[in-house]
Design a protein around this motif. Structure first.
Motif, PDB file in Angstrom:
ATOM      1  N   ALA A 106      61.515 -13.675 163.129  1.00  0.00           N
ATOM      2  CA  ALA A 106      60.614 -12.533 163.285  1.00  0.00           C
ATOM      3  C   ALA A 106      59.233 -13.043 163.680  1.00  0.00           C
ATOM      4  O   ALA A 106      58.804 -14.084 163.190  1.00  0.00           O
ATOM      5  CB  ALA A 106      60.535 -11.762 161.982  1.00  0.00           C
ATOM      6  N   VAL A 107      58.572 -12.341 164.569  1.00  0.00           N
ATOM      7  CA  VAL A 107      57.179 -12.668 164.898  1.00  0.00           C
ATOM      8  C   VAL A 107      56.320 -11.884 163.917  1.00  0.00           C
ATOM      9  O   VAL A 107      56.450 -10.664 163.822  1.00  0.00           O
ATOM     10  CB  VAL A 107      56.847 -12.283 166.358  1.00  0.00           C
ATOM     11  N   ARG A 108      55.491 -12.600 163.192  1.00  0.00           N
ATOM     12  CA  ARG A 108      54.724 -11.932 162.124  1.00  0.00           C
ATOM     13  C   ARG A 108      53.245 -11.916 162.454  1.00  0.00           C
ATOM     14  O   ARG A 108      52.727 -12.847 163.074  1.00  0.00           O
ATOM     15  CB  ARG A 108      54.885 -12.715 160.819  1.00  0.00           C
ATOM     16  N   SER A 109      52.586 -10.858 162.043  1.00  0.00           N
ATOM     17  CA  SER A 109      51.111 -10.848 162.069  1.00  0.00           C
ATOM     18  C   SER A 109      50.651 -10.358 160.710  1.00  0.00           C
ATOM     19  O   SER A 109      51.483 -10.109 159.829  1.00  0.00           O
ATOM     20  CB  SER A 109      50.600  -9.946 163.191  1.00  0.00           C
ATOM     21  N   GLY A 142      52.355  -6.667 160.286  1.00  0.00           N
ATOM     22  CA  GLY A 142      53.788  -6.377 160.340  1.00  0.00           C
ATOM     23  C   GLY A 142      54.580  -7.479 161.008  1.00  0.00           C
ATOM     24  O   GLY A 142      54.052  -8.569 161.277  1.00  0.00           O
ATOM     25  N   GLU A 143      55.853  -7.213 161.232  1.00  0.00           N
ATOM     26  CA  GLU A 143      56.702  -8.189 161.901  1.00  0.00           C
ATOM     27  C   GLU A 143      57.762  -7.475 162.712  1.00  0.00           C
ATOM     28  O   GLU A 143      58.131  -6.326 162.422  1.00  0.00           O
ATOM     29  CB  GLU A 143      57.333  -9.133 160.886  1.00  0.00           C
ATOM     30  N   ALA A 144      58.247  -8.165 163.802  1.00  0.00           N
ATOM     31  CA  ALA A 144      59.287  -7.565 164.641  1.00  0.00           C
ATOM     32  C   ALA A 144      60.085  -8.670 165.301  1.00  0.00           C
ATOM     33  O   ALA A 144      59.575  -9.781 165.462  1.00  0.00           O
ATOM     34  CB  ALA A 144      58.635  -6.682 165.698  1.00  0.00           C
TER      35      ALA A 144
END
Ligand code: ADP
Length: 336
Positions: A10-13, A16-18
């Motif tokens: 998952a790409v997280r910031s 959130g994440e996606a």
């Protein structure tokens, strides 16, 4: 990779994440070898410009990683060579200290021997007056013998070739014999030797010759390093394990030297005592031998002008195991 499997990453910031749309795996290659792998995940497709940029970037990173690795290796080699150099310097220093000490110690009794021998040779002394010179000659030859013995034992200890013949021994017996050996010298010095031991045997397992040497050294030092008539007390104990306490009323050892005297060749020049024969190897050898037996040798207490207490501790002998039989051994040790 555009079809990223669900749940792979998952790409997280902060919020959130996606799952990413694309993952790119970039091997960092230097001279045909993979030095590292960079994985990047993105929510969008990478453009050809991006891919071009990343290609060039990994080349640059390969060079940097390789340089870092080479630097680390050089640093490690440098460190190793510095250690080797220091060791070589130390070895050469202690070798010259050893040679000059050995030469000096051997020369002193040798010059006395040479002097007496030429006196006997030139015929000025009639044979009926040879008694005293012969006594001195024997004394000096014995001294030479023990110096050579010390040097050999120290060399064997350093070379790791000391052979130990372990048996179950009674520490009281070892101490008795040491007192008996010291009697002749004590007589000459008009010394007082006091001896105390428990009623029960004090079994230790050790090499008879080596332990005798340790005890002789302690007793001889106690007789030597004193300004007046020597007073020495030997106590064998089994409180808290087998031990031998050697106490004297001699010149004592300053606190800052109480560990140093166990170093090879270390001696204290006492102006009140004048020069004493010795190599400074006795306590080094004694502590090494005690420790090889699983024991210890320490200065328990010493005060300048009042005297010293040395304590030798040895592990208790375990009862010999009856061959091939597994039985509950008696807790009291068996004396061989
Ligand atoms: P050596 O007796 O040959 O000099 P040792 O290693 O046995 O070598 O002793 C080292 C030094 O420790 C001696 O030179 C002496 O200065 C000091 N020393 C040892 N035993 C005693 C003692 N019982 N009382 C005072 N000084 C001692």
């Amino acid at each position: 990779m555009t079809n990223v499997p669900a749940g792979y990453v998952a790409v997280r910031s902060g919020l959130g994440e996606a799952p990413p749309a694309t993952i790119i795996v970039l091997p960092v290659i230097f001279e045909g070898r993979v030095k590292a792998v960079i994985e990047l995940a993105s929510m969008q497709q990478f453009s050809p410009t991006h891919l071009d940029f990343l290609d060039q970037l990994t080349d640059g990173i390969g060079v940097v990683i390789n340089t870092l690795e080479a630097n680390m290796r050089t640093e490690e080699l440098l460190k190793q060579s510095q250690i080797l150099f220091a060791e070589a310097q130390e070895a050469s220093k202690s070798k010259s200290a050893f040679l000059s000490m050995a030469a000096h110690e051997l020369r002193t009794p040798l010059s006395v021997i040479t002097g007496y021998l030429s006196m006997l040779e030139d015929g000025t002394l009639s044979p009926d007056k040879w008694q005293r010179p012969l006594k001195v000659l024997i004394g000096k030859a014995t001294e030479l013998n023990s110096i050579v013995d010390d040097l050999l034992t120290a060399a064997r200890i350093e070379g790791g070739t000391v052979r130990t013949d372990t048996k179950t021994l009674d520490l009281r017996e070892l101490a008795h014999l040491a007192v008996a050996r010291a009697e002749a010298r004590a007589g000459l010095l008009k010394a007082e030797i006091i001896y105390a031991e428990p009623d029960e045997p004090v079994p230790v397992s050790g090499d008879h010759e080596q332990l005798a040497r340790v005890i002789d050294n302690l007793v001889n030092n106690a007789l030597t390093y004193t300004a007046d008539r020597p007073w020495v007390k030997l106590t064998v104990t089994n409180d808290g394990g087998p031990g031998l306490i050697v106490e004297d009323h001699g010149i004592g050892i300053p606190r800052d030297k109480q560990e140093k005297i166990f170093e090879r060749f270390y001696r204290i020049d006492d102006p009140n005592l004048g020069p004493q024969p010795g190599t400074g190897l006795g306590l080094f050898i004694s502590r090494e031998l005690a420790e090889r037996h699983g024991g210890s040798l320490i200065v328990e207490r010493s005060e300048a002008g009042k005297g010293s207490i040395f304590v030798l501790r040895l592990p208790a002998a375990t009862a010999p195991h009856p061959s091939g039989l597994l039985v509950n051994l008696p807790s009291a040790p068996i004396i061989a």
